[in-house]
Design an enzyme around this catalytic site. Structure first.
Site, short mmCIF file in Angstrom:
data_model
loop_
_atom_site.label_atom_id
_atom_site.label_comp_id
_atom_site.label_asym_id
_atom_site.label_seq_id
_atom_site.Cartn_x
_atom_site.Cartn_y
_atom_site.Cartn_z
N CYS A 116 -0.49 18.18 -23.48
CA CYS A 116 -1.74 18.96 -23.52
C CYS A 116 -1.69 20.23 -22.67
O CYS A 116 -2.65 21.00 -22.66
CB CYS A 116 -2.92 18.09 -23.10
SG CYS A 116 -3.00 17.81 -21.32
N CYS A 171 1.93 19.36 -18.45
CA CYS A 171 2.06 18.24 -19.38
C CYS A 171 2.60 18.75 -20.72
O CYS A 171 2.08 19.74 -21.26
CB CYS A 171 0.68 17.62 -19.57
SG CYS A 171 0.60 16.35 -20.82
N CYS A 224 -4.96 14.63 -19.19
CA CYS A 224 -4.94 13.58 -20.23
C CYS A 224 -4.32 12.27 -19.73
O CYS A 224 -4.25 11.31 -20.48
CB CYS A 224 -4.22 14.08 -21.48
SG CYS A 224 -2.42 14.16 -21.33
N VAL A 269 3.65 4.11 -1.09
CA VAL A 269 3.90 4.86 -2.33
C VAL A 269 5.36 5.32 -2.41
O VAL A 269 5.72 6.14 -3.23
CB VAL A 269 2.93 6.07 -2.43
CG1 VAL A 269 1.50 5.60 -2.58
CG2 VAL A 269 3.06 7.01 -1.22
N ASP A 270 6.21 4.75 -1.52
CA ASP A 270 7.58 5.28 -1.39
C ASP A 270 8.62 4.59 -2.27
O ASP A 270 9.76 5.06 -2.38
CB ASP A 270 8.02 5.25 0.09
CG ASP A 270 7.88 3.87 0.74
OD1 ASP A 270 8.06 2.85 0.04
OD2 ASP A 270 7.60 3.81 1.95
N THR A 279 0.53 -3.13 8.61
CA THR A 279 -0.69 -2.45 8.14
C THR A 279 -1.77 -2.52 9.20
O THR A 279 -1.94 -3.56 9.85
CB THR A 279 -1.18 -3.01 6.78
OG1 THR A 279 -2.38 -2.30 6.41
CG2 THR A 279 -1.44 -4.50 6.79
N HIS A 335 -1.72 1.47 -4.14
CA HIS A 335 -2.04 2.90 -3.99
C HIS A 335 -1.14 3.80 -4.83
O HIS A 335 -0.98 4.98 -4.53
CB HIS A 335 -1.97 3.29 -2.51
CG HIS A 335 -3.02 2.64 -1.67
ND1 HIS A 335 -2.98 2.57 -0.29
CD2 HIS A 335 -4.18 2.00 -2.03
CE1 HIS A 335 -4.06 1.92 0.16
NE2 HIS A 335 -4.78 1.56 -0.88
N PRO A 348 3.81 -4.33 15.68
CA PRO A 348 4.01 -4.15 17.13
C PRO A 348 2.71 -3.87 17.88
O PRO A 348 2.67 -4.00 19.10
CB PRO A 348 4.95 -2.93 17.22
CG PRO A 348 4.86 -2.24 15.90
CD PRO A 348 4.36 -3.22 14.89
N GLN A 358 0.85 -1.20 0.00
CA GLN A 358 0.00 0.00 0.00
C GLN A 358 0.88 1.25 0.00
O GLN A 358 0.38 2.36 -0.06
CB GLN A 358 -0.87 0.01 1.26
CG GLN A 358 -1.82 -1.18 1.34
CD GLN A 358 -2.41 -1.31 2.72
OE1 GLN A 358 -3.37 -0.65 3.08
NE2 GLN A 358 -1.83 -2.17 3.53
N1 APR Z 1 6.97 -2.77 12.00
C1 APR Z 1 5.75 -3.29 11.67
N2 APR Z 1 4.61 -2.59 11.79
C2 APR Z 1 4.68 -1.34 12.27
C3 APR Z 1 5.91 -0.75 12.64
C4 APR Z 1 7.09 -1.52 12.49
N3 APR Z 1 8.30 -1.06 12.81
N4 APR Z 1 5.65 0.51 13.08
C5 APR Z 1 4.33 0.69 12.98
N5 APR Z 1 3.73 -0.42 12.50
C6 APR Z 1 2.31 -0.66 12.23
C7 APR Z 1 1.35 0.12 13.10
O1 APR Z 1 1.17 -0.55 14.36
C8 APR Z 1 0.09 0.13 12.24
O2 APR Z 1 -0.72 -1.01 12.50
O3 APR Z 1 2.03 -0.22 10.92
C9 APR Z 1 0.64 0.04 10.81
C10 APR Z 1 0.48 1.32 10.01
O4 APR Z 1 -0.87 1.56 9.83
P1 APR Z 1 -1.40 2.74 8.89
O5 APR Z 1 -0.67 4.00 9.21
O6 APR Z 1 -2.89 2.76 8.97
O7 APR Z 1 -0.86 2.32 7.46
P2 APR Z 1 -1.53 1.41 6.35
O8 APR Z 1 -2.23 0.25 6.95
O9 APR Z 1 -0.46 1.18 5.35
O10 APR Z 1 -2.60 2.41 5.75
C11 APR Z 1 -3.16 2.12 4.51
O11 APR Z 1 -4.00 4.39 4.33
O12 APR Z 1 -2.95 6.26 5.03
C12 APR Z 1 -3.54 5.66 3.92
O13 APR Z 1 -3.05 5.46 1.61
C13 APR Z 1 -2.47 5.41 2.87
O14 APR Z 1 -1.55 3.36 2.01
C14 APR Z 1 -2.02 3.97 3.17
C15 APR Z 1 -3.32 3.35 3.65
#
Ligand code: APR
Length: 256
Positions: A164, A161, A136, A109-110, A202, A125, A228, A107
């Site tokens: 266009c 662009c 365009c 974008v880096d 995530t 994403h 964590p 997810q």
């Molecule tokens: N290792 C593993 N997990 C970690 C660490 C780490 N060192 N540090 C933080 N986390 C966990 C957090 O506990 C949290 O559950 O990463 C998760 C980050 O959650 P979000 O910030 O909600 O990120 P994500 O799930 O990628 O969000 C999805 O939402 O913000 C929008 O478009 C953006 O792609 C992103 C999408």
């Protein structure tokens, strides 16, 4: 919270990864946390503090103030260009070489996965590094030299662009936009066929990306969460490894 300890990686999990035919990984912002990349909401600092994320990350926001939105994304792009992949990104690039089939879905974008050596990453994403024309949709290529102004928190007029004359927008999926259909289908397809899935860093709060683990769970794959903090996946995954991705993944690679 218990601090991660390598002995908490179950030996049967290592065996299951060794025997995996198709391993799928879903990553979120947490995998880049140890590279110093703030999560989306944590990036709302300084000048950006006065805005809601939805205001800056939407087509409506861009229409209202293209320089404000472009400036925010350029500032974030600069931040990730200065960051380096961490041991979690590196471990995942190595893991790809250990199994017959490997699909990395992110997810983020880096592009830190690619910079660590991962290939064919499915970007749900989009990417900060692949802008396109707002009018365009033709891709726009950044100059290889980074303009110094993107270091600052300020509004920046977006480039135009060459085809266009339309304004260039960031190549990310904004609020209210659909995910790239083909990429999402590939991710869903892989989740439905894999025998092992790792869900790393995530929160599982943003849909439809958050459906991907449920597909693997439903399909009786072995599922592993690395995070964590607690999420809605805690009780439905096969293994819930509590800790940082940059510590757990390299330890896992040592055992493989
Ligand atoms: N290792 C593993 N997990 C970690 C660490 C780490 N060192 N540090 C933080 N986390 C966990 C957090 O506990 C949290 O559950 O990463 C998760 C980050 O959650 P979000 O910030 O909600 O990120 P994500 O799930 O990628 O969000 C999805 O939402 O913000 C929008 O478009 C953006 O792609 C992103 C999408």
């Amino acid at each position: 919270m218990n601090k991660f300890d390598v002995t908490t990686i179950p030996t049967e999990l290592i065996e299951q990864i060794r025997n995996a035919e198709h391993l799928v990984v879903l990553t979120g912002a947490g995998v880049s946390a140890e590279s110093g990349i703030p999560t989306f909401r944590d990036a709302m600092t300084g000048l950006w503090e006065n805005y809601r994320a939805e205001e800056l990350a939407s087509a409506g926001g861009f229409r209202k103030s293209p320089p404000l939105v472009w400036g925010w994304y350029e500032w974030r792009r600069n931040m990730v260009l200065q960051a380096k992949p961490n041991p979690a990104h590196e471990a995942l690039a190595k893991l790809a070489t250990k199994v017959p089939r490997f699909t990395l879905v992110t997810q983020n974008v880096d592009n830190l996965h690619e910079r660590a050596g991962s290939i064919d990453v499915l970007h749900l994403h989009g990417s900060l590094h692949s802008p396109r024309c707002f009018a365009c949709a033709r891709p726009y290529v950044f100059d290889s030299t980074i303009p110094p102004e993107i270091n600052e928190e300020k509004s920046i007029e977006p480039p135009r662009c060459s085809h266009c004359g339309g304004k260039i927008r960031p190549g990310v999926v904004w609020f209210g936009e659909l995910l790239p259909e083909k990429i999402f289908q590939q991710a869903e397809g892989a989740a439905g066929k894999c025998d092992v899935m790792l869900v790393i860093g995530t929160s599982g709060l943003v849909f439809p990306a958050a459906n991907i683990p449920s597909i693997a769970i439903h399909n009786k794959a072995i599922t592993v969460q690395i995070n964590p903090t607690s999420t809605d996946f805690d009780s439905s995954v096969t293994y819930n490894l509590i800790g940082k991705a940059g510590e757990i993944l390299p330890a896992m690679m040592e055992l493989l």
